[in-house]
Design a protein around this motif. Structure first.
Motif, short mmCIF file in Angstrom:
data_model
loop_
_atom_site.label_atom_id
_atom_site.label_comp_id
_atom_site.label_asym_id
_atom_site.label_seq_id
_atom_site.Cartn_x
_atom_site.Cartn_y
_atom_site.Cartn_z
N LYS A 246 0.86 -1.18 0.00
CA LYS A 246 0.00 0.00 0.00
C LYS A 246 0.89 1.23 0.00
CE LYS A 246 -3.35 3.00 0.98
NZ LYS A 246 -2.47 4.20 1.04
N ILE A 247 0.75 2.08 -1.01
CA ILE A 247 1.58 3.27 -1.13
C ILE A 247 0.80 4.48 -0.65
CG2 ILE A 247 2.92 2.32 -3.02
CD1 ILE A 247 1.29 4.16 -4.90
N GLY A 248 1.52 5.59 -0.38
CA GLY A 248 0.91 6.86 -0.04
C GLY A 248 0.67 7.00 1.44
N SER A 249 1.02 8.15 1.99
CA SER A 249 0.76 8.44 3.40
C SER A 249 0.63 9.95 3.56
CB SER A 249 1.89 7.92 4.29
OG SER A 249 3.10 8.55 3.98
N SER A 250 -0.14 10.35 4.54
CA SER A 250 -0.31 11.77 4.85
C SER A 250 -0.78 11.89 6.28
CB SER A 250 -1.32 12.42 3.90
OG SER A 250 -2.59 11.82 4.06
N ALA A 251 -0.76 13.10 6.81
CA ALA A 251 -1.22 13.33 8.18
C ALA A 251 -2.73 13.14 8.25
CB ALA A 251 -0.85 14.73 8.63
N LEU A 252 -3.20 12.71 9.41
CA LEU A 252 -4.63 12.58 9.62
C LEU A 252 -5.28 13.96 9.56
CD1 LEU A 252 -6.55 10.22 10.24
CD2 LEU A 252 -6.38 10.82 12.64
N ALA A 253 -6.56 13.99 9.30
CA ALA A 253 -7.28 15.26 9.15
C ALA A 253 -6.98 16.20 10.32
CB ALA A 253 -8.78 14.99 9.08
N SER A 254 -6.86 17.49 10.02
CA SER A 254 -6.45 18.46 11.02
C SER A 254 -7.46 18.61 12.14
CB SER A 254 -6.23 19.84 10.36
OG SER A 254 -7.42 20.27 9.73
N SER A 255 -8.66 18.10 11.96
CA SER A 255 -9.68 18.21 13.00
C SER A 255 -9.31 17.45 14.25
CB SER A 255 -11.03 17.71 12.48
OG SER A 255 -10.93 16.38 12.03
N THR A 256 -8.36 16.52 14.17
CA THR A 256 -7.94 15.77 15.35
C THR A 256 -6.74 16.41 16.03
OG1 THR A 256 -6.43 14.33 14.13
CG2 THR A 256 -8.71 13.61 14.31
N ALA A 257 -6.29 17.57 15.56
CA ALA A 257 -5.06 18.16 16.09
C ALA A 257 -5.20 18.61 17.53
CB ALA A 257 -4.64 19.35 15.22
N GLN A 258 -6.43 18.77 18.06
CA GLN A 258 -6.60 19.15 19.45
C GLN A 258 -6.05 18.08 20.39
OE1 GLN A 258 -7.75 21.60 21.32
NE2 GLN A 258 -8.36 23.03 19.74
N ALA A 259 -6.03 16.82 19.94
CA ALA A 259 -5.62 15.73 20.80
C ALA A 259 -4.17 15.36 20.56
CB ALA A 259 -6.51 14.50 20.55
N HIS A 260 -3.47 15.02 21.67
CA HIS A 260 -2.11 14.50 21.52
C HIS A 260 -2.10 13.25 20.64
CE1 HIS A 260 -0.98 16.90 25.18
NE2 HIS A 260 0.11 17.04 24.46
N THR A 261 -3.22 12.51 20.66
CA THR A 261 -3.31 11.30 19.86
C THR A 261 -3.00 11.57 18.40
OG1 THR A 261 -5.09 10.67 21.36
CG2 THR A 261 -4.78 9.30 19.40
N GLY A 262 -3.37 12.77 17.92
CA GLY A 262 -3.11 13.11 16.52
C GLY A 262 -1.65 13.07 16.16
N ALA A 263 -0.76 13.25 17.15
CA ALA A 263 0.67 13.17 16.88
C ALA A 263 1.13 11.73 16.65
CB ALA A 263 1.45 13.77 18.05
N LEU A 264 0.31 10.78 17.10
CA LEU A 264 0.68 9.37 16.99
C LEU A 264 0.06 8.68 15.79
CD1 LEU A 264 0.32 8.16 20.69
CD2 LEU A 264 2.40 8.87 19.51
N VAL A 265 -0.96 9.29 15.20
CA VAL A 265 -1.78 8.59 14.22
C VAL A 265 -1.80 9.35 12.91
CG1 VAL A 265 -4.05 7.66 13.73
CG2 VAL A 265 -3.23 7.70 16.08
N GLY A 266 -1.44 8.68 11.82
CA GLY A 266 -1.59 9.22 10.49
C GLY A 266 -2.28 8.19 9.62
N ASP A 267 -2.62 8.57 8.39
CA ASP A 267 -3.31 7.65 7.50
C ASP A 267 -2.56 6.33 7.35
OD1 ASP A 267 -5.22 9.53 7.16
OD2 ASP A 267 -4.68 10.08 5.13
N ASP A 268 -1.24 6.42 7.21
CA ASP A 268 -0.47 5.20 7.00
C ASP A 268 -0.44 4.35 8.26
OD1 ASP A 268 0.94 4.00 4.78
OD2 ASP A 268 2.73 4.06 6.05
N ASP A 269 -0.44 4.98 9.43
CA ASP A 269 -0.51 4.23 10.68
C ASP A 269 -1.83 3.47 10.77
OD1 ASP A 269 1.98 5.34 11.70
OD2 ASP A 269 0.86 7.20 12.00
N ILE A 270 -2.90 4.09 10.34
CA ILE A 270 -4.21 3.44 10.36
C ILE A 270 -4.21 2.23 9.43
CG2 ILE A 270 -6.64 3.72 9.76
CD1 ILE A 270 -6.05 5.12 12.30
#
Length: 704
Positions: A246-270
């Motif tokens: 599976k190719i391609g990765s990017s940051a998760l949607a900016s709407s989750t940026a309020q949570a520290h969790t957003g620093a741990l999770v990106g599309d490729d991590d999912i």
């Protein structure tokens, strides 16, 4: 909406094919016609061209309506504007299956999307099965049906690997590699735009296909996650591993940026988490995609990670030992009986150990490698054996008979071995024509190309047997939703978030809301010192960053001053502090982050990792898609690099992992029950002190 399995079977197994838009001027047309003929297609091939009566040296017909016999599959390569009319004519004639090679649809912009929508609407209305548009077609080598629009390498071996590609441009590279490494293919499909027939539809077909034993996917995106998961589970239940690049990765949607969790999770991590839970073997290179699939197709999953190694090279043995550790494989010492038997046949200067180097004496005694293999495959402490060997590149100078006999003897040893034997070459090179001949004449097994790729494939084959989801029950989804008053919006900070957690069985640290200094001091006296004072302000996410937290307060005066200071800090951020929370100051234990975030494609995902200020610094987290149970959470906790801390490293008190997993599973159930309303839920930190587990701070972000 998935395509019915019967319709997909008919698409890939036609008895007659019409090439619509056939012309000697098109390389696609020439290749498709030649591939059908050279592939041994036994059915009728009709050529349709309204402007000429002869194409590719055969009679051509002006339209589908003019054909003298029925058509099971129409292969469409007309101009973009004419594609829909071909489907309309075909539908009126009862033709149900189509491959649309023509481009110019959704991939080109708004006008193309409208064309594609019209095509899809017509096809659905009339029950048509359409592969493409903008795809090269497929190769069903098992059934000798090859309506495929590009030249094919020869010879193209049939075999157990089903290949599904979201990139038509890579298809010929995949085919060339399969030919060069003698990896047999059952079906290869170039998906195109997936207007109707999708990747899950083809995986579903391959799960039922008796010619396919493993499925290889090249994915640019997972367009239908729920259908993909269902199809992969069907394949696993049928004993067919799925290997995916599976190719391609990017940051998760900016709407989750309020949570520290957003620093741990990106599309490729999912995607990693989803594949891991589904038992999909993820690879990072095309070579690994095909070599791993080739191994699983020929030998199948390996029974375990304990590997015995037989080589003619000390240097190669060391490389294999290094790679084994990286792949989670173990090289256990040989049993005493194995060691004794090996010493009896090896030269005195050989060191008998695993991995085994039989030494350069193989130049003197050509049977030595095979006889050593005979002994090692019977060792009781191993699950599988790696044999380092190569197919010959050129004929020997003299009589080839002795060499052929040697390969036949080794092939027989491998066939009759009580344990799987994987043959690996030292480097990744093409199998020559002579090597291919030797393999065919001696029934020698496939040779994995190169130690690096071979060890990656062996590691994956050993892991799949232990991780495939078919081996454990699927977690049931929560049926009921937590009770909420009204429609929640915006951000719930700790005061509201903690109440939500506590009402749903998640333990939280005791707290008391204070609207003034006296109330704060009184609450502190009730709890006993030391205490923590936190500002309560709507929409204020990370209180520590705003200077709105005071820790370790030991007197009423300190509490009063802290109450004033944290409210002032909030006002400096142009926010309104309604009061403060007073809590006991917890010390010791282990801080974790537990967060749930929403991925736009896959839905809610649980992230667990070391908490506090180390969230972004260490990025040590384990991800799971919901739903999960406590057993799955235990497995996730074991994946953390800091797992030893939870187990009580260096004399510290170990966490009660059963209690911890139960609390985290309760958080996951709550998040799942909140459903589409939830954007993110975070506990940071979740404090673990032996069997005591408490949420010390929490944040909930609701969807707009």
């Amino acid at each position: 909406m998935s395509t019915p399995r019967r319709a997909v079977r008919e698409l890939f197994n036609p008895g007659s094919v019409a090439l619509v838009g056939a012309t000697d001027k098109s390389g696609w047309s020439v290749s498709t016609y030649e591939n059908l003929r050279a592939g041994g297609f036994a059915g009728t091939v009709y050529l349709v061209n309204p402007r000429t009566g002869v194409v590719h040296g055969e009679r051509a017909y002006p339209s589908l309506s003019a054909l003298p016999g029925p058509v099971d599959l129409a292969y469409v390569m007309v101009p973009t504007s004419a594609v829909l009319s071909v489907l309309q004519e075909g539908a009126a004639l009862g033709i149900r299956s189509y491959v649309v090679l023509t481009a110019g649809f959704g991939e080109t912009g708004e006008e193309g999307r409208r064309r594609e929508d019209d095509l899809a609407a017509f096809a659905r209305c009339h029950g048509l099965t359409v592969l493409g548009p903008n795809g090269n077609g497929y190769l069903n080598t098992a059934a000798h049906v090859m309506p495929y629009g590009l030249p094919l390498p020869a010879p193209l071996p049939a075999g157990p690997v089903g290949v599904v590609l979201q990139s038509g441009a890579l298809a010929n590279s995949i085919l060339a590699f399969a030919q060069a490494r003698t990896i047999g293919i059952s079906l290869l499909t170039s998906m195109g735009n997936e207007t109707l027939v999708s990747v899950p539809d083809v995986v579903d077909y391959l799960a039922d296909d008796p010619a396919t034993r493993v499925i290889a996917l090249f994915l640019e995106s997972v367009r239908h996650p729920a259908e993909f998961a269902r199809a992969v589970r069907r394949a696993a239940a049928a004993g067919k591993p799925v290997v995916a690049m599976k190719i391609g990765s990017s940051a998760l949607a900016s709407s989750t940026a309020q949570a520290h969790t957003g620093a741990l999770v990106g599309d490729d991590d999912i995607v990693d988490a989803a594949f891991r839970q589904l038992g999909v073997i993820r690879v990072r290179a095309l070579e690994d995609l095909m070599i791993t699939a080739g191994l699983l197709g020929e030998i199948g999953p390996l029974p375990g990670p304990r590997l015995g190694v037989v080589t003619p090279s000390g240097g190669a043995s060391e490389i294999i030992a290094d790679r084994a550790e990286a792949e989670g494989l173990t090289l256990p010492p040989f049993a005493a009986s194995t060691t004794a038997k090996l010493k009896a046949i090896l030269p005195d200067f050989a060191t008998v150990q695993n991995p085994l180097d039989v030494t350069g004496y193989v130049v003197v005694d050509r049977t030595l490698l095979g006889r050593a293999l005979d002994i090692v495959v019977h060792d009781p402490g191993i699950d599988a054996v790696l044999l380092l060997s190569e197919l010959p590149r050129v004929p020997p100078a003299g009589d080839p008979g002795p060499m052929m006999a040697l390969y036949e003897a080794t092939a027989e040893r491998i066939r009759t071995s009580p344990r799987p034997v994987v043959v690996v070459g030292t480097m990744l090179t093409d199998v020559t024509d002579y090597g291919r001949t030797v393999r065919q004449r001696t029934a020698f097994p496939p040779v994995l190309g190169g130690i690096e790729h071979g060890m990656a494939a062996i590691g994956a084959a050993a892991r799949w047997n232990r991780t495939t989801p078919a081996c454990r029950p699927e977690v049931r989804r929560r049926d009921s939703a937590p009770a909420l008053s009204g429609t929640p919006t915006g951000i719930w900070t700790e005061h509201q978030a903690a109440r939500l957690l506590a009402d749903n069985g998640v333990p939280v640290v005791p707290s008391c809301f204070a609207s003034d200094e006296d109330g704060a001091a009184a609450a502190a006296e009730r709890f006993g010192y030391p205490v923590v004072v936190k500002a309560v302000a709507e929409g204020l996410g990370h209180k520590s960053d705003a200077g709105a937290v005071r820790l370790g307060l030991t007197s009423a005066d300190e509490v009063r001053r802290a109450h004033r200071e944290v409210r002032a800090a909030v006002r400096a951020r142009d926010a309104v502090a309604t009061g403060t929370l007073i809590q006991p100051h917890r010390t010791g234990g282990i801080e974790l982050l537990v967060g749930v975030v929403r991925d736009p494609a896959w839905g809610l995902a649980l992230a667990t990792g070391l908490g506090g200020i180390w969230v972004e610094a260490l990025r040590d987290s384990a991800l799971r898609l919901l739903p999960v149970d406590a057993a799955e959470v235990r497995r996730a906790l074991g994946e953390l690099r800091g797992a030893d801390v939870l187990r009580g490293a260096r004399g510290t008190e170990p966490a009660d992992l059963d209690v911890l997993a139960g609390v985290i599973a309760a958080v996951a159930r709550l998040a799942e029950g909140l459903g589409d309303r939830l954007e993110a839920l975070e506990i940071n930190p979740l404090l673990v002190h032996g069997a005591r587990v408490e949420a010390l701070d929490a944040l909930v972000t609701w969807r707009s």
